[in-house]
Design a protein around this motif. Structure first.
Motif, PDB file in Angstrom:
ATOM      1  N   UNK A   1       2.865 -87.823  33.315  1.00  0.00           N
ATOM      2  CA  UNK A   1       1.927 -87.307  32.314  1.00  0.00           C
ATOM      3  C   UNK A   1       0.784 -86.550  32.991  1.00  0.00           C
ATOM      4  N   UNK A   2       0.237 -87.125  34.065  1.00  0.00           N
ATOM      5  CA  UNK A   2      -0.849 -86.462  34.788  1.00  0.00           C
ATOM      6  C   UNK A   2      -0.371 -85.160  35.415  1.00  0.00           C
ATOM      7  N   UNK A   3       0.856 -85.177  35.975  1.00  0.00           N
ATOM      8  CA  UNK A   3       1.394 -83.967  36.597  1.00  0.00           C
ATOM      9  C   UNK A   3       1.572 -82.859  35.564  1.00  0.00           C
ATOM     10  N   UNK A   4       2.110 -83.204  34.381  1.00  0.00           N
ATOM     11  CA  UNK A   4       2.288 -82.193  33.340  1.00  0.00           C
ATOM     12  C   UNK A   4       0.943 -81.651  32.878  1.00  0.00           C
ATOM     13  N   UNK A   5      -0.057 -82.518  32.786  1.00  0.00           N
ATOM     14  CA  UNK A   5      -1.400 -82.068  32.386  1.00  0.00           C
ATOM     15  C   UNK A   5      -1.951 -81.052  33.380  1.00  0.00           C
TER      16      UNK A   5
ATOM     17  N   UNK B   1       6.512 -67.561  37.895  1.00  0.00           N
ATOM     18  CA  UNK B   1       5.867 -68.844  38.196  1.00  0.00           C
ATOM     19  C   UNK B   1       6.505 -70.006  37.452  1.00  0.00           C
ATOM     20  N   UNK B   2       7.234 -69.706  36.372  1.00  0.00           N
ATOM     21  CA  UNK B   2       7.821 -70.779  35.564  1.00  0.00           C
ATOM     22  C   UNK B   2       8.760 -71.684  36.366  1.00  0.00           C
ATOM     23  N   UNK B   3       9.714 -71.139  37.153  1.00  0.00           N
ATOM     24  CA  UNK B   3      10.563 -72.036  37.958  1.00  0.00           C
ATOM     25  C   UNK B   3       9.763 -72.858  38.970  1.00  0.00           C
ATOM     26  N   UNK B   4       8.668 -72.295  39.467  1.00  0.00           N
ATOM     27  CA  UNK B   4       7.827 -73.034  40.412  1.00  0.00           C
ATOM     28  C   UNK B   4       7.194 -74.239  39.733  1.00  0.00           C
ATOM     29  N   UNK B   5       6.679 -74.039  38.523  1.00  0.00           N
ATOM     30  CA  UNK B   5       6.065 -75.143  37.780  1.00  0.00           C
ATOM     31  C   UNK B   5       7.102 -76.202  37.427  1.00  0.00           C
ATOM     32  N   UNK B   6       8.296 -75.749  37.020  1.00  0.00           N
ATOM     33  CA  UNK B   6       9.366 -76.702  36.692  1.00  0.00           C
ATOM     34  C   UNK B   6       9.761 -77.506  37.931  1.00  0.00           C
TER      35      UNK B   6
ATOM     36  N   UNK C   1       7.436 -76.424  29.603  1.00  0.00           N
ATOM     37  CA  UNK C   1       6.842 -75.449  30.527  1.00  0.00           C
ATOM     38  C   UNK C   1       7.317 -74.038  30.193  1.00  0.00           C
ATOM     39  N   UNK C   2       8.626 -73.892  29.919  1.00  0.00           N
ATOM     40  CA  UNK C   2       9.153 -72.570  29.546  1.00  0.00           C
ATOM     41  C   UNK C   2       8.505 -72.090  28.251  1.00  0.00           C
ATOM     42  N   UNK C   3       8.372 -72.993  27.274  1.00  0.00           N
ATOM     43  CA  UNK C   3       7.734 -72.611  26.013  1.00  0.00           C
ATOM     44  C   UNK C   3       6.299 -72.160  26.210  1.00  0.00           C
TER      45      UNK C   3
END
Length: 398
Positions: free
Chosen positions: A125-129, A103-108, A75-77
């Motif tokens: 996998x679905x969540x990361x997608x 937004x990055x910490x929120x996504x993590x 996510x950070x990348x």
């Protein structure tokens, strides 16, 4: 035909690809240390390489490292990569960068909460997608909708959009087929996923470097064409384009007018208010004058406080009207709410022929400008004999 791939080999290929592209990026950055977009892209490669190392070691290291830290690094990348692409695009604003970093910490956090509450790999996998799709949609929409985007930028954006579609399909398959769709399983969906990741790595690396070079070339072209302070044409570009316009008017037997302007007593402004205020006067003057011109008129800075205008298809009567509007606009301009100034203008108008030169027009306009200065400043003087019209103003005003 078997579309399945060995996932371990695929992950190793991704790790090596990010490693070598990172090495190339470091070499590239040695002479471009202040290139923020390239720096962000290089950091994204570092985080993505670390992510795939951790993901590839699943089962050999604790799940918190492989799952939580590994996916967080992905996510950070992605966020850093998006920031790099946004900085290379048109219309970039600083809030775009900070909004993605915020937004990055929120996504993590969203991914890790999902992994804790639903400890199933297909759900992860679905969540990361979903999360990566939400992160990439705004910049891709912006890149594809930007009318000023180059063909290269559009190709890169389309490539990322195609890979994003593969990611969505992979997430949907994970929810639909459950345990059969784990990351390390051999199936066509994983083959497509890793094929898309390779495509992104290759096209993304090459495309980003080319976009960076394209942006650098654009900056050099702008610097070679426009005056750094005022944003209008510099002397060299004005002269080159003016010669082309003169030749075109000569072929068409159309009139043209050449105007030369000089801000009155500009040295006094610098002495009384400082050079920074003087620079603001020059910028404000250029903006005020440009507002009086047509889009295809030529307007350039040819000296310190000396400016020139070439008006195609304009006779002397119309040139005097334009010059008067410009003189009045300058007299009405108030810089920093305290500093006012005036401008003296000389002009010449004629139907050019093949012997007409920019130097000759400049000399005629400059002679008229000299008369305007001698007659009290804040005036317009025409060079043609019999039409030396002087148009008013607060004569003698400092």
């Amino acid at each position: 035909m078997d579309f399945c791939v060995d996932i371990g080999t695929a992950i190793l290929g991704l790790i090596l690809g990010h490693l070598f592209s990172g090495i190339l990026g470091v070499v590239y950055m040695t002479r471009r240390r202040r290139d923020v977009p390239v720096g962000a892209f290089l950091l994204s490669r570092l985080f993505e390489m670390l992510a795939w190392v951790l993901i590839g070691l699943r089962g050999s290291i604790p799940d918190i490292l492989s799952i939580s830290v590994g996916n967080s690094c992905l996510i950070v990348g992605s966020a850093l990569k998006i920031v790099g692409f946004l900085k290379l695009g048109h219309g970039y604003k600083p809030w775009m960068q900070w909004s993605y970093l915020a937004a990055t910490p929120v996504l993590i956090g969203a991914f890790n909460l999902t992994a804790v509450w639903w400890p199933f790999e297909n759900i992860r996998i679905a969540a990361m997608s979903v999360l990566l799709t939400l992160a990439w949609l705004p910049p891709l929409y912006r890149m594809l909708g930007d009318r000023q985007a180059s063909a290269l930028q559009r190709v890169v954006a389309i490539t990322y959009a195609a890979a994003l579609m593969l990611l969505i399909v992979r997430g949907y398959a994970g929810l639909t087929f459950g345990d059969e769709m784990t990351l390390l399983s051999r199936n066509p969906y994983n083959a497509l996923l890793f094929g898309g990741l390779y495509m992104i790595m290759l096209v993304g690396n090459l495309g980003f470097i080319l976009m960076s070079k394209e942006a650098s070339d654009d900056r050099l072209m702008y610097a070679a064409t426009y005056d750094e302070l005022t944003g209008i044409l510099n002397r060299r570009t004005f002269a080159a384009r003016a010669k082309e316009a003169i030749a075109l008017c000569a072929r068409k037997r159309e009139p043209l007018a050449f105007i030369i302007m000089d801000i009155d007593r500009f040295k006094r402004i610098n002495d009384a208010h400082g050079h920074l205020t003087g620079d603001r006067v020059l910028r404000s003057f250029a903006d005020a004058m440009a507002a009086q011109l047509r889009p295809y008129d030529l307007f350039g800075r040819i000296g310190g406080e000396e400016f020139a205008v070439l008006l195609p298809d304009v006779d002397e009567a119309r040139a005097l009207e334009v010059a008067q509007r410009m003189r009045a606009a300058a007299a009405a301009d108030l810089v920093d709410e305290t500093v006012s100034y005036t401008v003296s203008i000389g002009l010449t108008a004629q139907i050019p022929d093949e012997h007409t030169s920019l130097d000759a027009l400049y000399k005629q306009g400059d002679a008229a400008l000299y008369r305007a200065k001698e007659a009290g400043r804040n005036r317009v003087e025409a060079a043609k004999a019999g039409a030396e019209a002087a148009i008013g103003g607060l004569q003698g005003r400092p």
